[in-house]
Design a protein around this motif. Structure first.
Motif, PDB file in Angstrom:
ATOM      1  N   UNK A  23       0.831  -1.204   0.000  1.00 52.11           N
ATOM      2  CA  UNK A  23       0.000   0.000   0.000  1.00 52.11           C
ATOM      3  C   UNK A  23       0.866   1.254   0.000  1.00 52.11           C
ATOM      4  N   UNK A  24       1.950   1.226   0.749  1.00 50.11           N
ATOM      5  CA  UNK A  24       2.848   2.386   0.773  1.00 50.11           C
ATOM      6  C   UNK A  24       3.461   2.614  -0.608  1.00 50.11           C
ATOM      7  N   UNK A  25       3.854   1.540  -1.276  1.00 48.53           N
ATOM      8  CA  UNK A  25       4.436   1.668  -2.615  1.00 48.53           C
ATOM      9  C   UNK A  25       3.405   2.211  -3.604  1.00 48.53           C
ATOM     10  N   UNK A  26       2.165   1.750  -3.492  1.00 43.72           N
ATOM     11  CA  UNK A  26       1.106   2.246  -4.377  1.00 43.72           C
ATOM     12  C   UNK A  26       0.838   3.723  -4.143  1.00 43.72           C
ATOM     13  N   UNK A  27       0.835   4.133  -2.873  1.00 44.48           N
ATOM     14  CA  UNK A  27       0.628   5.553  -2.564  1.00 44.48           C
ATOM     15  C   UNK A  27       1.764   6.399  -3.126  1.00 44.48           C
ATOM     16  N   UNK A  28       2.997   5.917  -2.991  1.00 42.33           N
ATOM     17  CA  UNK A  28       4.156   6.641  -3.503  1.00 42.33           C
ATOM     18  C   UNK A  28       4.106   6.730  -5.024  1.00 42.33           C
ATOM     19  N   UNK A  29       3.722   5.633  -5.674  1.00 42.27           N
ATOM     20  CA  UNK A  29       3.617   5.621  -7.137  1.00 42.27           C
ATOM     21  C   UNK A  29       2.550   6.607  -7.609  1.00 42.27           C
TER      22      UNK A  29
END
Length: 91
Positions: free
Chosen positions: A39-45
């Motif tokens: 989820x953190x990676x998706x938010x950053x992307x």
């Protein structure tokens, strides 16, 4: 057998208020959110995508505002390329 330091420590813990089930639930949710790397990676992307779109919009706006100079530069590049090509054929 408890030492004086350990006995003091355990009595100190007894005096702390116990968290409510609601507080414990919120703590567990916060820890789970921190551990959710996907989820953190998706938010950053998504944030990076938004930044890239904003930069592209600004670049397109700048290009539209400076259309004449850009067209002149492009025409000069084409003319220079054609001149070089024609000189190469003469030799």
């Amino acid at each position: 057998m408890l030492s004086a330091a350990t006995a003091g420590c355990s009595s100190r813990h007894r005096r702390l208020p116990r968290p409510s089930p609601d507080e414990l639930g919120k703590t567990v949710e916060a820890l789970a959110a921190k551990a959710d790397v996907t989820a953190q990676a998706e938010e950053r992307a998504a944030a990076l995508k938004d930044q890239a779109e904003e930069k592209a919009d600004r670049a397109a706006t700048a290009a539209r505002a400076n259309r004449t100079p850009l067209l002149l530069v492009a025409a000069a590049v084409v003319v220079l390329r054609l001149v070089r090509l024609s000189r190469g054929r003469r030799r």
